[in-house]
Design a protein around this motif. Structure first.
Motif, PDB file in Angstrom:
ATOM      1  N   ASP A  31      24.812  82.148 114.089  1.00 34.72           N
ATOM      2  CA  ASP A  31      24.532  81.331 112.847  1.00 34.72           C
ATOM      3  C   ASP A  31      25.706  80.820 112.028  1.00 34.72           C
ATOM      4  O   ASP A  31      26.752  81.539 111.796  1.00 34.72           O
ATOM      5  CB  ASP A  31      23.821  82.033 112.030  1.00 34.72           C
ATOM      6  N   GLU A  65      28.589  79.251 103.274  1.00 35.54           N
ATOM      7  CA  GLU A  65      27.333  78.511 103.675  1.00 35.54           C
ATOM      8  C   GLU A  65      26.104  79.460 103.195  1.00 35.54           C
ATOM      9  O   GLU A  65      25.391  79.000 102.561  1.00 35.54           O
ATOM     10  CB  GLU A  65      27.399  78.025 104.879  1.00 35.54           C
ATOM     11  N   GLU A  66      26.293  80.749 103.472  1.00 40.17           N
ATOM     12  CA  GLU A  66      25.207  81.724 103.494  1.00 40.17           C
ATOM     13  C   GLU A  66      24.859  81.891 102.039  1.00 40.17           C
ATOM     14  O   GLU A  66      23.835  82.016 101.621  1.00 40.17           O
ATOM     15  CB  GLU A  66      25.569  82.911 104.201  1.00 40.17           C
ATOM     16  N   GLN A 133      17.445  78.693 114.806  1.00 37.76           N
ATOM     17  CA  GLN A 133      16.978  79.770 114.083  1.00 37.76           C
ATOM     18  C   GLN A 133      15.534  79.918 113.884  1.00 37.76           C
ATOM     19  O   GLN A 133      15.197  80.527 112.870  1.00 37.76           O
ATOM     20  CB  GLN A 133      17.606  79.495 112.633  1.00 37.76           C
ATOM     21  N   HIS A 320      19.549  85.450 111.207  1.00 34.89           N
ATOM     22  CA  HIS A 320      20.038  86.190 110.031  1.00 34.89           C
ATOM     23  C   HIS A 320      19.734  87.990 110.434  1.00 34.89           C
ATOM     24  O   HIS A 320      19.653  88.768 109.658  1.00 34.89           O
ATOM     25  CB  HIS A 320      19.233  85.837 108.881  1.00 34.89           C
TER      26      HIS A 320
END
Ligand code: GLV
Ligand code: MN
Ligand code: MN
Length: 347
Positions: A31, A65-66, A133, A320
């Motif tokens: 990711d 980003e997360e 994802q 994730h």
């Protein structure tokens, strides 16, 4: 962070590609990192093939980003395009009390040769490669996802305040247990989401209990809500019901509601998607036009420049989590498409 490969015209707005390299607490290796490595591969392939482009090509690595350590999510690209104030982002604090400004300054000090870039510098286009994802591409046996839109997202932090007290001596009539209030509230939120159908995504991913001791009644609980939907109307309606739903379910505890992020559904650029489609067809690869359930820096860049995304499959649609996986074959196909599109845009 920007890595620049010069073009014939130094002042021409560059073509940008890239993604992010931060992750989730127990996140996978693909990711974000996939899009960054694919971008590096494009720069190297251009070098290896001795291609001279008109425009510079730049690889971007967007900060945070997360949003798992510092909130909100997609912070660096939001600051870059002016959706979030720089001072506000710099003041973000992590769970250990560390401030983003200090952490960034330490990173910048480690690369003394880096040249400072302006926020929102003009660019020709932004194209981000990413793992899907989700399960669709793998299930459909398609190599490439051409992203039409990124669904909307709202983040809330809720604080439920009860009264801390002794676990052994406080009778039921005298209790105001903030954790019981929060659990009832989370259940009510899930019922609210379920009643709206399966396009809604509602997640409570963080729960902080104070004082978090086995024999003290919890006096205060903080939890987060991540709410997503492809439609702005549903986001508006459901987001507007969160405070009321939690207050009712957590009574007699007091409830504080803070909205920490509102990110509308975002359409990506049609003509850029058309270009990526023709590159994909030219390479003989199968593809699907699809929407993104995950959020991405591309949604912020779309406010600034024509923006597109190239998805590749990932195994079982999981992300994730550490089991996240994309095969070399899948990643290579996406990188070839990215290289073709970036070269054409910069030609
Ligand atoms: C990105 O990590 C997201 O939360 O969609
Ligand atoms: Mn990502
Ligand atoms: Mn992510």
């Amino acid at each position: 962070m920007f890595v620049r490969r010069p073009g014939r015209h130094a002042t021409a707005p560059p073509v940008l590609t890239g993604s992010h390299i931060d992750s989730q607490p127990f996140g996978g290796a693909y990711d974000g990192a996939y899009g960054v490595l694919a971008g590096f591969e494009v720069l190297e392939a251009l070098d290896d093939a001795g291609v001279e482009t008109e425009r510079p090509v730049e690889l971007a690595i967007w900060t945070n980003e997360e949003g798992s350590r510092f909130q909100p999510t997609t912070m660096g690209s939001a600051v870059f395009v002016g959706e979030l104030g720089l001072p506000e982002a710099m003041a973000a604090i992590d769970a250990q009390g560390r401030v983003l400004r200090d952490e960034l300054e330490a990173l910048v000090a480690a690369v003394p040769d880096a040249i400072h870039r302006d926020l929102a510098f003009p660019m020709h286009a932004f194209l981000e490669a990413h793992i899907e994802q989700g399960p669709i591409l793998e299930a459909e046996g398609k190599s490439i996802g051409l992203v039409r839109a990124i669904q909307g997202l709202r983040w809330f932090t809720l604080v439920v305040r009860g009264r801390a007290g002794h676990a052994g001596t406080t009778p039921p009539s005298a209790r105001q247990d903030a954790l019981v209030g929060a659990v009832n509230a989370i259940d009510a939120l899930n019922q609210l989401a379920a009643a709206e159908g399966d396009r809604v995504r509602l997640t409570v991913g963080r729960l902080e209990v104070h004082p978090n001791s086995p024999n003290t009644i919890p006096g205060e609980v903080l939890f987060t809500v991540d709410l997503r939907h492809p439609g702005e109307d549903a986001l508006e309606k459901l987001g507007g019901l969160i405070g009321e739903t939690v207050r009712k379910a957590a009574a007699p505890c007091d409830v504080e509601v803070h909205e920490t992020l509102r990110s509308p559904p975002t359409l990506l650029d049609d003509s850029l998607r058309g270009l990526v489609r023709s590159i994909t067809e030219g390479l003989g690869l199968s593809y699907l036009e699809m929407d993104s359930g995950a959020t991405h820096d591309a949604k912020n860049l779309a406010l600034h420049t024509p923006t597109g995304m190239v998805f590749v499959p990932c195994r079982d649609g999981v992300s994730h989590v550490q089991e996240e996986y994309a095969s070399v074959e899948w990643m290579l196909a996406g990188t070839r498409v990215l290289a073709g599109a970036v070269t054409e845009l910069a030609a």
